[in-house]
Design a protein around this motif. Sequence first.
Motif, PDB file in Angstrom:
ATOM      1  N   SER A   1     130.263   3.736  17.071  1.00  0.00           N
ATOM      2  CA  SER A   1     130.914   4.493  15.886  1.00  0.00           C
ATOM      3  C   SER A   1     132.398   4.802  16.813  1.00  0.00           C
ATOM      4  O   SER A   1     132.369   5.485  17.578  1.00  0.00           O
ATOM      5  CB  SER A   1     130.075   6.156  15.926  1.00  0.00           C
TER       6      SER A   1
ATOM      7  N   HIS B   1     134.552   6.915  15.425  1.00  0.00           N
ATOM      8  CA  HIS B   1     135.149   8.140  15.480  1.00  0.00           C
ATOM      9  C   HIS B   1     134.499   8.756  16.910  1.00  0.00           C
ATOM     10  O   HIS B   1     135.101   9.790  17.547  1.00  0.00           O
ATOM     11  CB  HIS B   1     134.485   8.773  14.397  1.00  0.00           C
ATOM     12  N   THR B   2     133.303   8.528  17.119  1.00  0.00           N
ATOM     13  CA  THR B   2     132.736   9.108  18.183  1.00  0.00           C
ATOM     14  C   THR B   2     133.211   8.666  19.429  1.00  0.00           C
ATOM     15  O   THR B   2     133.428   9.560  20.417  1.00  0.00           O
ATOM     16  CB  THR B   2     131.036   8.812  18.177  1.00  0.00           C
TER      17      THR B   2
ATOM     18  N   VAL C   1     130.596  16.471  19.641  1.00  0.00           N
ATOM     19  CA  VAL C   1     129.132  16.570  19.328  1.00  0.00           C
ATOM     20  C   VAL C   1     128.893  16.518  17.573  1.00  0.00           C
ATOM     21  O   VAL C   1     128.380  15.881  16.953  1.00  0.00           O
ATOM     22  CB  VAL C   1     128.371  17.424  20.012  1.00  0.00           C
TER      23      VAL C   1
ATOM     24  N   ALA D   1     130.133  13.390  16.149  1.00  0.00           N
ATOM     25  CA  ALA D   1     129.156  12.196  16.029  1.00  0.00           C
ATOM     26  C   ALA D   1     128.095  12.461  15.265  1.00  0.00           C
ATOM     27  O   ALA D   1     127.644  11.561  14.511  1.00  0.00           O
ATOM     28  CB  ALA D   1     128.518  12.217  17.632  1.00  0.00           C
ATOM     29  N   TYR D   2     127.823  13.963  15.123  1.00  0.00           N
ATOM     30  CA  TYR D   2     126.502  14.052  14.142  1.00  0.00           C
ATOM     31  C   TYR D   2     126.849  14.143  12.852  1.00  0.00           C
ATOM     32  O   TYR D   2     126.120  13.476  12.130  1.00  0.00           O
ATOM     33  CB  TYR D   2     126.207  15.697  14.356  1.00  0.00           C
TER      34      TYR D   2
ATOM     35  N   ARG E   1     128.897  11.733  11.686  1.00  0.00           N
ATOM     36  CA  ARG E   1     128.892  10.318  11.334  1.00  0.00           C
ATOM     37  C   ARG E   1     127.320   9.919  10.635  1.00  0.00           C
ATOM     38  O   ARG E   1     126.853   8.924   9.907  1.00  0.00           O
ATOM     39  CB  ARG E   1     129.098   9.687  12.517  1.00  0.00           C
TER      40      ARG E   1
ATOM     41  N   HIS F   1     126.345   5.875  10.168  1.00  0.00           N
ATOM     42  CA  HIS F   1     125.858   5.598  11.534  1.00  0.00           C
ATOM     43  C   HIS F   1     124.733   6.250  11.959  1.00  0.00           C
ATOM     44  O   HIS F   1     123.922   6.917  11.147  1.00  0.00           O
ATOM     45  CB  HIS F   1     126.903   6.239  12.800  1.00  0.00           C
TER      46      HIS F   1
ATOM     47  N   ASP G   1     124.311   4.269  17.413  1.00  0.00           N
ATOM     48  CA  ASP G   1     125.646   3.990  17.234  1.00  0.00           C
ATOM     49  C   ASP G   1     126.336   5.084  17.863  1.00  0.00           C
ATOM     50  O   ASP G   1     127.614   4.737  18.383  1.00  0.00           O
ATOM     51  CB  ASP G   1     125.995   3.841  15.676  1.00  0.00           C
ATOM     52  N   VAL G   2     126.279   6.478  17.653  1.00  0.00           N
ATOM     53  CA  VAL G   2     127.064   7.595  17.877  1.00  0.00           C
ATOM     54  C   VAL G   2     126.657   7.690  19.416  1.00  0.00           C
ATOM     55  O   VAL G   2     127.617   8.138  20.320  1.00  0.00           O
ATOM     56  CB  VAL G   2     126.711   8.935  17.411  1.00  0.00           C
TER      57      VAL G   2
ATOM     58  N   GLY H   1     128.789   5.078  20.941  1.00  0.00           N
ATOM     59  CA  GLY H   1     130.210   5.706  20.775  1.00  0.00           C
ATOM     60  C   GLY H   1     130.834   6.744  21.867  1.00  0.00           C
ATOM     61  O   GLY H   1     131.751   6.701  22.636  1.00  0.00           O
ATOM     62  N   ALA H   2     129.610   7.783  22.189  1.00  0.00           N
ATOM     63  CA  ALA H   2     129.790   8.540  23.111  1.00  0.00           C
ATOM     64  C   ALA H   2     130.002   7.958  24.504  1.00  0.00           C
ATOM     65  O   ALA H   2     130.951   8.475  25.289  1.00  0.00           O
ATOM     66  CB  ALA H   2     128.631   9.713  23.091  1.00  0.00           C
TER      67      ALA H   2
END
Length: 160
Positions: A72, A74-75, A109, A112-113, A115, A121, A125-126, A129-130
Amino acid sequence: MKIHRPSIRFLEKEIGLNADGFYQQENKQLRREYLKKYLLDRKSQKIKVKGACLNDDVLQVWIKEAGYSFPSGHTVSAFLVTILLGYLIIVRKGSLYKYWLVVLFMWAVVIAYSRVVLGVHTPVDVFGGAVWGSVISFGLILSGSLKSVFVNKEPLKKIG
């Protein structure tokens, strides 16, 4: 990695979208147009999730998110910014810095959530990404490049 988004897999299962045909489009813009046309052609066919019709705003997000799923982006960005800002806050030792660290982490967080909730996602995926965003930011911190730019700098003085 070229992993299909959960939203695309859902549309494939529920209304027969050809996911392979979708991802065969050369770029994101062509994929967006492909999906938009596909959904417009089936406007009368309501897409349901757990018995409720899917919101048009969510469909617009699905159309916009036309890339692959992992990781992800964005994450990655949220955790990268969070850790770098957190580092700067700790180094500068601003007032209430501990509270800002918590706020920054919670912001990452929530990004991520969101997404996962939007269906673009999966949790994997998140999480990826994190981890990737954290690795990049710690790499920048450990390389010393941030310290030379932001640490031990004199504040700008007023002119006049």
